[in-house]
Design an enzyme around this catalytic site. Structure first.
Site, PDB file in Angstrom:
ATOM      1  CD1 TRP A  20      -4.985 -14.252  37.117  1.00  0.00           C
ATOM      2  CD2 TRP A  20      -5.531 -14.948  39.174  1.00  0.00           C
ATOM      3  NE1 TRP A  20      -3.931 -14.997  37.602  1.00  0.00           N
ATOM      4  CE2 TRP A  20      -4.232 -15.428  38.877  1.00  0.00           C
ATOM      5  CE3 TRP A  20      -6.079 -15.250  40.423  1.00  0.00           C
ATOM      6  CZ2 TRP A  20      -3.492 -16.199  39.768  1.00  0.00           C
ATOM      7  CZ3 TRP A  20      -5.338 -16.017  41.305  1.00  0.00           C
ATOM      8  CH2 TRP A  20      -4.066 -16.471  40.978  1.00  0.00           C
ATOM      9  CD  GLU A  42       0.020  -9.738  37.220  1.00  0.00           C
ATOM     10  OE1 GLU A  42       1.125  -9.689  37.809  1.00  0.00           O
ATOM     11  OE2 GLU A  42      -0.252 -10.623  36.395  1.00  0.00           O
ATOM     12  CG  LEU A  85      -1.474 -12.568  50.377  1.00  0.00           C
ATOM     13  CD1 LEU A  85      -1.502 -14.069  50.083  1.00  0.00           C
ATOM     14  CD2 LEU A  85      -2.549 -11.853  49.573  1.00  0.00           C
ATOM     15  CE1 TYR A 125       5.415  -9.230  35.506  1.00  0.00           C
ATOM     16  CE2 TYR A 125       4.239  -8.651  37.512  1.00  0.00           C
ATOM     17  CZ  TYR A 125       4.439  -9.500  36.443  1.00  0.00           C
ATOM     18  OH  TYR A 125       3.649 -10.607  36.302  1.00  0.00           O
ATOM     19  CG  ASP A 143       7.059 -13.370  35.996  1.00  0.00           C
ATOM     20  OD1 ASP A 143       7.816 -13.768  35.070  1.00  0.00           O
ATOM     21  OD2 ASP A 143       6.047 -14.018  36.347  1.00  0.00           O
ATOM     22  CB  CYS A 195      11.611 -22.859  31.886  1.00  0.00           C
ATOM     23  SG  CYS A 195      13.346 -22.391  31.681  1.00  0.00           S
ATOM     24  CB  CYS A 211      16.895 -23.340  25.021  1.00  0.00           C
ATOM     25  SG  CYS A 211      17.453 -22.964  26.703  1.00  0.00           S
ATOM     26  CB  THR A 303      12.030  -8.362  52.419  1.00  0.00           C
ATOM     27  OG1 THR A 303      10.669  -8.718  52.177  1.00  0.00           O
ATOM     28  CG2 THR A 303      12.763  -8.278  51.095  1.00  0.00           C
TER      29      THR A 303
END
Length: 364
Positions: A20, A42, A85, A125, A143, A195, A211, A303
């Protein structure tokens, strides 16, 4: 202060190739990715990995290449394509959003953050990500990857989620005046590939000299997180009725609530005080059905709570009619049904006749 130019230079060399995404050199030439494709990716990427999303994204684009095509589809078709998904409210909101973009915006996604945020399923977001990536608007989406990078850059001691406003403010302070979309994607890529949560590759980071956590040597301890509260275990029963002609009994879940409008095998309510001794009271009334308990349980984590299901299986003759709220579906066609993962686990467990075969061990 970390320099945006350093991150963009790194991104130009190391950007991930994603279906994408435009390549950095295309963006520098002024080309912009299709806003429909950015939005679709997204929404799919929420709570899901890039690796898992790839095949679904390709199938959706092949089936519905434009927002108009998606809006003209049926919700059942969309849920079937989404099955597996997870986080199925996303699919329902995505479908509602497509319809609203066509109805209120003539099939064109708005570039304004507030207008994007007003659409179903698009939070702050996602609105900022679409605005930045699709329209190069001066927006900074934050994010989980970006949260981690920022928390280490500035050694933020405050725990998440309380630290989110501070992290968003600091991330926005780094936004350059040009290439906002590339910068947002570069930030995400840095968190995803360099990271990382464990054993970050700090020697390869374009911002390592700026950093704070790296200079202190405690980068892996960031971000600070408040202890996570686990939901209380819920339990229930699932009933897998198999007909002699190779069909299984399915029904549609209610249009509201958890896994709304998805397909399932019949089952009991999921409760904290489930009593297996009375489980068969909820079993479908099928002529000749003799329900047998399949050894073991099916475990699944949502969740907000973990779930354990006792599975009961029965085989009935070919003429057996389905209850009014259910239907018989061929086992061979289950891949095309809107079955959430927990229901696919249940069916596999029921078909594993001894209850202790490879499927049971894999769930272990």
């Amino acid at each position: 202060m970390p320099a945006a130019a350093d991150l963009l230079a790194w991104y130009d060399r190391h950007a991930r190739v994603l279906p994408w995404r435009l390549a950095p050199h295309q963006a520098r030439r002024g080309e912009r990715p299709d806003s429909y494709r950015v939005w679709l990716s997204e929404i799919m990427l929420q709570q899901t990995t890039v690796k898992a999303v790839g095949p679904y994204y390709a199938r959706f684009l092949a089936k519905w290449p434009t927002v108009d095509k998606l809006a003209a589809a049926s919700l059942d078709d969309v849920l079937r394509a989404w099955a597996g998904l997870g986080y199925y409210a996303r699919a329902r909101n995505m479908y509602a959003c497509a319809k609203e973009v066509v109805l209120r915006h003539q099939g064109i996604f708005p570039s304004d953050i507030d207008a994007l945020r007003a659409l179903p399923g698009i939070g702050d977001y996602t609105a900022r990500a679409i605005a930045a990536i699709a329209f190069d608007a001066p927006a900074m989406p934050v994010d989980g990857n970006i949260e981690r990078v920022v928390s280490r850059l500035f050694a933020i001691e405050e725990e998440l989620p309380a630290a989110k406003p501070t992290i968003k403010h600091l991330a926005a302070s780094l936004l350059p005046s040009q290439r906002a979309g590339d910068f947002a994607q570069a930030f995400m890529d840095l968190g995803a590939t360099v990271c990382s949560p464990k054993r970050p590759s700090c020697a390869l980071c374009p911002w390592n000299e700026s950093c704070s956590a790296y200079l202190r040597g405690d980068q892996e301890t960031f971000p600070r997180k408040a202890p996570k509260r686990e939901g209380q275990l819920r339990r229930g029963a699932a009933y897998v009725a198999l007909r002699a002609d190779g069909r299984v009994l399915l029904r549609k879940r209610p249009d509201k609530g958890l896994l709304a409008s998805m397909t399932e095998v019949p089952g009991s309510a999921w409760t904290n005080d489930f009593d297996e001794k009375s489980a068969l009271r909820s079993a479908p009334r099928l002529k000749g059905a003799k329900w047998q308990r399949v050894p073991g349980v099916v475990r699944h984590v949502f969740t907000h709570f973990p779930l354990e299901l006792a599975v009961f299986r029965a085989t009935v003759s070919r003429p057996t009619k389905a209850p009014t709220d259910a239907r018989w579906a061929p086992l061979a066609s289950l891949a095309g049904e809107a079955l959430p993962n927990v229901m696919r686990k249940v069916i596999v467990h029921a078909l594993d006749t001894d209850g202790g075969g490879k499927h049971g061990r894999r769930r272990g």
